[in-house]
Motif scaffolding. Structure first.
Motif, short mmCIF file in Angstrom:
data_model
loop_
_atom_site.label_atom_id
_atom_site.label_comp_id
_atom_site.label_asym_id
_atom_site.label_seq_id
_atom_site.Cartn_x
_atom_site.Cartn_y
_atom_site.Cartn_z
N ARG A 86 0.89 -1.17 -0.03
CA ARG A 86 0.20 0.00 -0.03
C ARG A 86 0.91 1.21 0.03
N LEU A 87 0.67 2.12 -1.01
CA LEU A 87 1.59 3.30 -1.25
C LEU A 87 0.60 4.60 -1.02
N ILE A 88 1.36 5.68 -0.95
CA ILE A 88 0.37 7.06 -1.18
C ILE A 88 1.37 8.03 -1.81
N LYS A 89 0.98 8.43 -3.11
CA LYS A 89 1.74 9.25 -3.90
C LYS A 89 0.71 10.50 -4.45
N ARG A 90 1.19 11.22 -5.33
CA ARG A 90 0.75 12.08 -5.96
C ARG A 90 0.60 11.59 -7.39
N TYR A 169 -1.93 5.38 -14.70
CA TYR A 169 -1.36 6.62 -14.08
C TYR A 169 -0.16 6.54 -13.58
N PHE A 170 0.56 7.93 -13.72
CA PHE A 170 1.99 8.06 -13.20
C PHE A 170 2.07 8.75 -11.80
N MET A 171 2.53 8.17 -10.79
CA MET A 171 2.62 8.47 -9.49
C MET A 171 3.88 8.94 -9.12
N MET A 172 4.22 10.16 -8.32
CA MET A 172 5.27 10.50 -7.87
C MET A 172 4.97 11.07 -6.47
N SER A 179 11.79 9.10 -2.97
CA SER A 179 10.36 8.27 -3.23
C SER A 179 10.45 7.09 -4.27
N GLU A 180 10.25 6.22 -3.60
CA GLU A 180 10.14 4.74 -4.82
C GLU A 180 8.68 4.79 -5.46
N ASP A 181 8.42 5.61 -6.53
CA ASP A 181 7.10 5.82 -7.28
C ASP A 181 7.48 5.23 -8.50
N SER A 182 6.41 5.84 -9.38
CA SER A 182 6.24 5.24 -10.71
C SER A 182 7.58 5.20 -11.69
#
Length: 222
Positions: A86-90, A169-172, A179-182
């Motif tokens: 579970r992650l939370i990003k913009r 969708y691309f998350m950052m 941040s380990e994101d898209s």
């Protein structure tokens, strides 16, 4: 056993209702990492609207109905397409967008997003560890919010370009160099989106002495 169930059926119904509420309508998630600093801090508990995008069968990724469209600038909780964490990003880019990062700056469809003049801050990256950082405001298709850069400590400062597939969708993270994101886990398919985070409920300074941060109680998120 039957007598116990009968005597406690009101309490059990309450627990069942809360469980259904949390899995289908609204959720609250503690945030353990600093990947969304300075917007979300370690120790924040955020409220998540699970009906912002889709109505799902509880405890599954099965979409029963589409209720709304994700937008650039939304803060989104989702399950990682890599390992289910579970992650939370913009959310920074939509299906069909071309995404690129150059020297930490975000480009959407070949256009660099606008940034305010940065200012320097002392950023806690671990208990007792302070790192110099730069903060600025990013204008993401009209949605302004704070972002942070850790300079030479960062990774993923150059990326792409890549074009997003349908329903991806691309998350950052707002903490762009931490941040380990898209950039690392790939774009996120719509069925893995859980909901939109709207505000913090409570907050405690977990990098300090666990003191409550009352100014962040029931505070809206940018």
């Amino acid at each position: 056993m039957r007598t116990w169930l009968k005597n406690n059926r009101g309490f059990l119904a309450l627990l069942l209702g809360m469980g259904l509420l949390r899995t289908a309508v609204a959720d609250w998630n503690p945030v353990p990492s600093g990947s969304m600093r300075p917007t979300i801090l370690e120790g924040d508990v955020v409220l998540v609207d699970r009906l912002a995008y889709d109505l799902k069968l509880p405890l599954t990724h099965v979409v029963l109905a589409r209720l709304g469209e994700p937008q650039r600038g939304d803060i989104v909780t989702f399950d990682s397409p890599r390992d289910g964490t579970r992650l939370i990003k913009r959310l920074v880019a939509l299906p069909g967008d071309q995404v690129e990062v150059r020297a930490g700056r975000l480009l959407i469809n070949g256009t660099e997003q606008a940034y305010s003049a940065p200012h320097e801050v002392a950023e806690p990256v671990a208990p007792g560890v302070i790192w110099p950082a730069l903060r600025a405001r990013e204008d993401l298709a009209g949605h302004q919010h704070a972002v942070q850069f850790l300079g030479g400590a960062g990774h993923g400062r150059d990326f792409g370009p890549v074009t997003l597939a349908a329903d991806h969708y691309f998350m950052m993270g707002d903490n762009r160099d931490n941040s380990e994101d898209s950039r690392f886990i790939g774009s996120v398919p719509r069925e893995l989106l859980i909901g939109r985070a709207t505000r913090t409920l409570v907050s405690a300074d977990i990098l300090g002495r666990w003191s409550p941060r009352f100014e962040r109680f029931v505070a809206p998120l940018e």
